[in-house]
Structure formats: structure tokens, C-alpha cells
Design an enzyme around this catalytic site. Structure first.
Site, PDB file in Angstrom:
ATOM      1  N   HIS A  19      -9.995  -5.043  37.973  1.00  0.00           N
ATOM      2  CA  HIS A  19     -11.409  -5.244  38.326  1.00  0.00           C
ATOM      3  C   HIS A  19     -11.739  -6.736  38.313  1.00  0.00           C
ATOM      4  CE1 HIS A  19     -12.009  -0.955  36.594  1.00  0.00           C
ATOM      5  NE2 HIS A  19     -12.104  -0.872  37.906  1.00  0.00           N
ATOM      6  N   LYS A  43     -20.151  11.670  32.938  1.00  0.00           N
ATOM      7  CA  LYS A  43     -19.654  12.985  32.548  1.00  0.00           C
ATOM      8  C   LYS A  43     -18.300  13.009  31.839  1.00  0.00           C
ATOM      9  CE  LYS A  43     -20.949  17.301  34.759  1.00  0.00           C
ATOM     10  NZ  LYS A  43     -20.767  18.007  36.031  1.00  0.00           N
ATOM     11  N   ARG A  92      -5.769  -0.094  46.286  1.00  0.00           N
ATOM     12  CA  ARG A  92      -4.415  -0.185  45.731  1.00  0.00           C
ATOM     13  C   ARG A  92      -3.463   0.543  46.672  1.00  0.00           C
ATOM     14  NH1 ARG A  92      -6.845   1.840  40.262  1.00  0.00           N
ATOM     15  NH2 ARG A  92      -8.067   2.748  41.917  1.00  0.00           N
ATOM     16  N   SER A 130      -8.086   2.240  35.377  1.00  0.00           N
ATOM     17  CA  SER A 130      -8.701   2.524  34.081  1.00  0.00           C
ATOM     18  C   SER A 130      -8.037   3.750  33.452  1.00  0.00           C
ATOM     19  CB  SER A 130     -10.200   2.791  34.251  1.00  0.00           C
ATOM     20  OG  SER A 130     -10.846   1.660  34.774  1.00  0.00           O
TER      21      SER A 130
END
Ligand code: ADP
Length: 163
Positions: A19, A43, A92, A130
């Protein structure tokens, strides 16, 4: 309409070196990059939106050209409200393509003046996500080369808390 702002939306759960790479390269092109954390990604997230905002803000605090915000609802509505017209996304592997293609088409259809610009990942970040960082961190692997030190500390802390 502000042509000098790029909105960089995502979950950022948590913010990785991948990021950061996109933010830094974005700053070479745009005056301001807004890291926009999606509130509806709460969520299944590891960190709450507040925790993610706090962490990300700390990471970019030395650069006044980077802002950290949250948004709720439709991304294009938020982009228009910011009087921006560019959504910045990273790409990516090919596996990112299908979804990003769909999203960009949809956003452009909903709001014609909004364009999505893609930046190819830097080779050193190509495998970084992540999710993979969370997987490795959870198993107590060394994540320090994938995320800023602050994020590594908060991740280990989080895994200690939740066991
Ligand atoms: P989302 O849930 O919207 O995909 P992410 O936080 O996973 O949110 O990613 C936000 C944006 O950053 C996406 O455009 C994603 O492709 C990009 N991104 C994430 N990791 C990398 C990386 N290692 N290299 C380049 N772009 C990346």
C-alpha cells in the site's frame, strides 16, 4: 472538479508496504493522495475501522499530501463529494484483474466523470497482501519485511489479545 487528488480506496486491514508503495508512487503524479478506508469492510476485518484509521494516519503523518479518511456507501458518491475524479488502485497478479475490471467498469458506468487508474505493483511487493500478512503473523511468522514496524507491533498485539 479537482484533477490533482487521487482517491486510493480499500480495506487496508492492515496497511502494508505494498500500500505504501502505491501511495508513494501516487504522490509522484498527484498533489494529494487520500487513503480512503471502506467502512463497510468492517465485517470480516481483523482491525476495526478506527484502529485502521489510527494506524494509517500515524504512518503517513509526516506527509501533509497524504490524507486518511473513511467512507461509507458507494465509492463514486464519496469521490464526487470530494470533488475528485480519479480512483487509484494497485494491480498485482492476473487474479486481481477480473475483479478490478468489473469494479472500474461499474464505477465508470455509475458515474462517467470518475476514472480508475491502476498502478502495477513493484516487483518487491508483488506477492504482498493484507491477508497473507495476517496469515503469517497469526502463525507467529516474521512479518517485519512486509509491513511498517508500527503495523507489525499492532498485529502481534492483536493476535496476543485474541489468542
Ligand atoms: P480491497 O479490499 O479493496 O482490495 P486492499 O486493502 O486489499 O483493499 O487493497 C487496496 C488497494 O491496494 C487495491 O487496489 C489493491 O490491489 C492494492 N494493493 C494491495 N496490496 C498491493 C501490493 N502489494 N501491490 C500493489 N497494490 C496493492
Amino acid at each position: 472538479m479537482n484533477r490533482h487528488i487521487a482517491i486510493y480506496p480499500g480495506s487496508f486491514d492492515p496497511f502494508t508496504n505494498g500500500h505504501m508503495d502505491i501511495v508513494q508512487r501516487g504522490l509522484e503524479i498527484f498533489d494529494t493522495v487520500v487513503v480512503a478506508i471502506a467502512q463497510n469492510s468492517e465485517k470480516n476485518s481483523l482491525f476495526s475501522v478506527a484502529e485502521r484509521v489510527d494506524m494509517t494516519t500515524e504512518l503517513v503523518k509526516d506527509n501533509p499530501r497524504v490524507k486518511v479518511e473513511t467512507f461509507d456507501g458507494l465509492l463514486v458518491d464519496y469521490v464526487v463529494a470530494k470533488e475528485a475524479r480519479v480512483i487509484l488502485r494497485g494491480l498485482r497478479a492476473v487474479t486481481d484483474f477480473e475483479f478490478e475490471f468489473q469494479l472500474a467498469q461499474m464505477n465508470h458506468t455509475v458515474c462517467e466523470q470518475v476514472e480508475t487508474l491502476f498502478m502495477m505493483t513493484s516487483p518487491s511487493c508483488a506477492y504482498l497482501s493484507s491477508s497473507i500478512v495476517k496469515e503469517v503473523g497469526k502463525l507467529n511468522g516474521d512479518i517485519r519485511s512486509f509491513v511498517p514496524q508500527l503495523v507489525a507491533d499492532r498485529l502481534y498485539e492483536k493476535f496476543r489479545q485474541i489468542g
